[in-house]
Design a protein around this motif. Structure first.
Motif, PDB file in Angstrom:
ATOM      1  N   ASP A   1       0.824  -1.203   0.000  1.00 58.57           N
ATOM      2  CA  ASP A   1       0.000   0.000   0.000  1.00 58.57           C
ATOM      3  C   ASP A   1       0.861   1.257   0.000  1.00 58.57           C
ATOM      4  O   ASP A   1       0.363   2.359  -0.220  1.00 58.57           O
ATOM      5  N   VAL A   2       2.146   1.074   0.268  1.00 61.98           N
ATOM      6  CA  VAL A   2       3.067   2.207   0.329  1.00 61.98           C
ATOM      7  C   VAL A   2       3.908   2.304  -0.939  1.00 61.98           C
ATOM      8  O   VAL A   2       4.225   3.396  -1.402  1.00 61.98           O
ATOM      9  N   LEU A   3       4.263   1.157  -1.497  1.00 64.65           N
ATOM     10  CA  LEU A   3       5.072   1.153  -2.715  1.00 64.65           C
ATOM     11  C   LEU A   3       4.292   1.733  -3.895  1.00 64.65           C
ATOM     12  O   LEU A   3       3.056   1.748  -3.884  1.00 64.65           O
ATOM     13  N   PRO A   4       4.999   2.181  -4.921  1.00 63.83           N
ATOM     14  CA  PRO A   4       4.319   2.719  -6.106  1.00 63.83           C
ATOM     15  C   PRO A   4       3.363   1.706  -6.717  1.00 63.83           C
ATOM     16  O   PRO A   4       3.667   0.513  -6.787  1.00 63.83           O
ATOM     17  N   ASP A   5       2.199   2.171  -7.128  1.00 57.19           N
ATOM     18  CA  ASP A   5       1.177   1.313  -7.715  1.00 57.19           C
ATOM     19  C   ASP A   5       1.121   1.573  -9.216  1.00 57.19           C
ATOM     20  O   ASP A   5       1.816   2.428  -9.734  1.00 57.19           O
ATOM     21  N   GLY A   6       0.271   0.838  -9.894  1.00 57.86           N
ATOM     22  CA  GLY A   6       0.079   1.046 -11.326  1.00 57.86           C
ATOM     23  C   GLY A   6       0.558  -0.134 -12.123  1.00 57.86           C
ATOM     24  O   GLY A   6       1.367  -0.947 -11.657  1.00 57.86           O
ATOM     25  N   PRO A   7       0.073  -0.252 -13.359  1.00 61.43           N
ATOM     26  CA  PRO A   7       0.415  -1.419 -14.191  1.00 61.43           C
ATOM     27  C   PRO A   7       1.902  -1.539 -14.491  1.00 61.43           C
ATOM     28  O   PRO A   7       2.412  -2.639 -14.670  1.00 61.43           O
TER      29      PRO A   7
END
Length: 441
Positions: free
Chosen positions: A60-66
């Motif tokens: 939930d803290v690390l970068p998200d996205g495809p």
């Protein structure tokens, strides 16, 4: 004043302050991958406050996205493996767009190498992991060749030139050769990580099939009717969770009970296949003959015609609950233990004969009997429980009886776990296969 050697005083280390001051980022995750601690370097890199990260799941803290999906999958798989195996792992260099305000004038592209290390609880299980990401952005950017970004394969002409440079076939001197070697090493590291992941997935599938096969071969349909009998099965390390040891619990037509353990030479699927054949034969023989000696005679004749079966050992004990009588016979196997309710131990070693299939012609096997008192405990086991390298077998047998005596008051299920733990078989399997039956009489 007397002079002499003065022993230096060891400083008292404030481990919390030391952890906070370490210049490299360190993150501590619990078994659910929730962040339980970070050092100051993590907060500096991410540009977040302590309250914004503690208690949150790492993903939930690390970068998200495809664009980060593959990174997240690799990290998650790595964490789960470390939690399960207790062995540290290092991930190949990967790109992350970390939220940071430390270098506002630079590209948001950052490259990181990650080491995941287990943290063990007092009971020997992995309770947490430490994640140490090391930024290698400068290294990656400084070594880009002709605009090629890490992670994208070079063109065939460029790769050919790199290999020529590496092999000394290019007129350019060492700086370019060093650059080529580093680029090739990086690319091969990425490919190796992908191949390792494919191998892990294939191993997981094979292990699942092997476990299902072993459970099928070890199925004892009569066992659920006996709550006072505990069984345990531990394959040797590195055997896909299958082995040549076996146990069996059989309700006899006469109203009695037959217990057996056996051991096929070797490990793995081949030994497990032979084990399944001998176990089935002994289980069937026990239901049709009058005693354990005749049952082992029948299986011994059968073993001579099965490749890999001669030399296998087995012991069978038949329990007459009405008359409180034990009848037993052994084909080259270690003697069962009769654990008296008061803690004393007796070996059932009065009817030992050569292993199955060892004789070229039929010879009647010996059989012996022993009376027991209700509340006594019968213990059958294979050699992996007691044998140690460079140690006399009598030492291992004495160790087993000592452990059994100390746990005489426990119920069979608790006793089985306690015995294995005391003998050092709590995690990761053993050097040899182990089968164990503990039956309260």
């Amino acid at each position: 004043m007397a002079h002499g050697h003065v022993r230096p005083v060891s400083p008292v280390v404030d481990h919390a302050a030391l952890f906070a001051a370490v210049p490299d980022p360190h993150v501590v995750l619990d078994g659910d991958l929730v962040i339980v601690e970070v050092n100051d370097a993590v907060l500096k890199v991410m540009g977040l406050s302590r309250d914004a990260v503690i208690g949150r799941r790492l993903f939930d803290v690390l970068p998200d996205g495809p664009e980060h999906a593959d990174n997240r999958r690799s990290l998650r798989s790595c964490f789960l493996r470390v939690l399960a195996s207790g062995k540290a792992e290092t991930l190949a260099i990967r790109r992350y767009d970390v939220r940071s305000s430390v270098r506002p004038g630079e590209s948001g592209e950052q490259w990181w190498s990650t080491v995941v290390t287990p943290v063990f609880d007092p009971d020997g299980t992995v309770g947490a992991v430490i994640v140490r990401p090391q930024e290698v952005t400068r290294f990656v950017l400084d070594r880009r060749l002709r605009g090629r970004r890490p992670g994208n394969p070079p063109s065939v002409p460029l790769l050919s030139r790199l290999l020529r440079v590496r092999d000394g076939q290019d007129p350019e001197d060492s700086p370019r050769r060093q650059e080529a070697v580093e680029a090739e090493t990086y690319q091969r590291g990425q490919e190796l990580e992908r191949l390792n992941e494919e191998l892990r997935q294939a191993h997981t599938r094979e292990r699942g099939v092997a476990i299902a096969l072993q459970e099928s071969m070890l199925h004892s349909p009569d066992l659920p009717r006996h709550p006072d009998i505990a069984v345990r099965y531990l394959p040797a390390v590195g055997t896909l969770n299958v082995c040549g040891d076996w146990y069996d619990v059989v309700d006899l037509p006469s109203g009695g009970l037959a217990l057996a353990v056996g051991d096929v030479v070797g490990h793995g699927l081949e030994a497990a296949t032979v084990m399944g054949m001998l176990r089935s034969a002994l289980s069937a023989a026990a239901r049709t003959v009058s005693g354990p000696a005749q049952a082992l005679e029948t299986v011994g004749v059968y073993a001579r015609s099965v490749e890999g079966a001669p030399g296998s050992t087995a012991v069978q004990v038949m329990v007459d609950g009405e008359n409180h009588r034990i009848t037993y016979s052994s084909a080259g196997h270690l003697p069962p233990v009769l654990l008296r309710a008061g803690g004393g131990c007796e070996f059932l070693d009065g009817a030992t004969d050569p292993p199955l299939g060892a004789r070229p012609v039929h010879v009647a096997r010996p059989q012996a009997a022993k009376r027991y008192t209700p509340g006594d405990t019968l213990v059958l086991y294979t050699d992996g429980l007691v044998e140690r390298r460079k140690e006399d077998i009598d030492v291992g047998l004495a160790r087993l009886t000592g452990v059994l005596a100390s746990f005489a008051g426990l119920e069979p299920e608790r006793m089985a776990d306690a015995v294995l733990a005391r003998l050092g078989f709590t995690s990761g399997g053993a050097n040899d296969d182990i089968a164990l039956i503990i039956a309260r009489l």
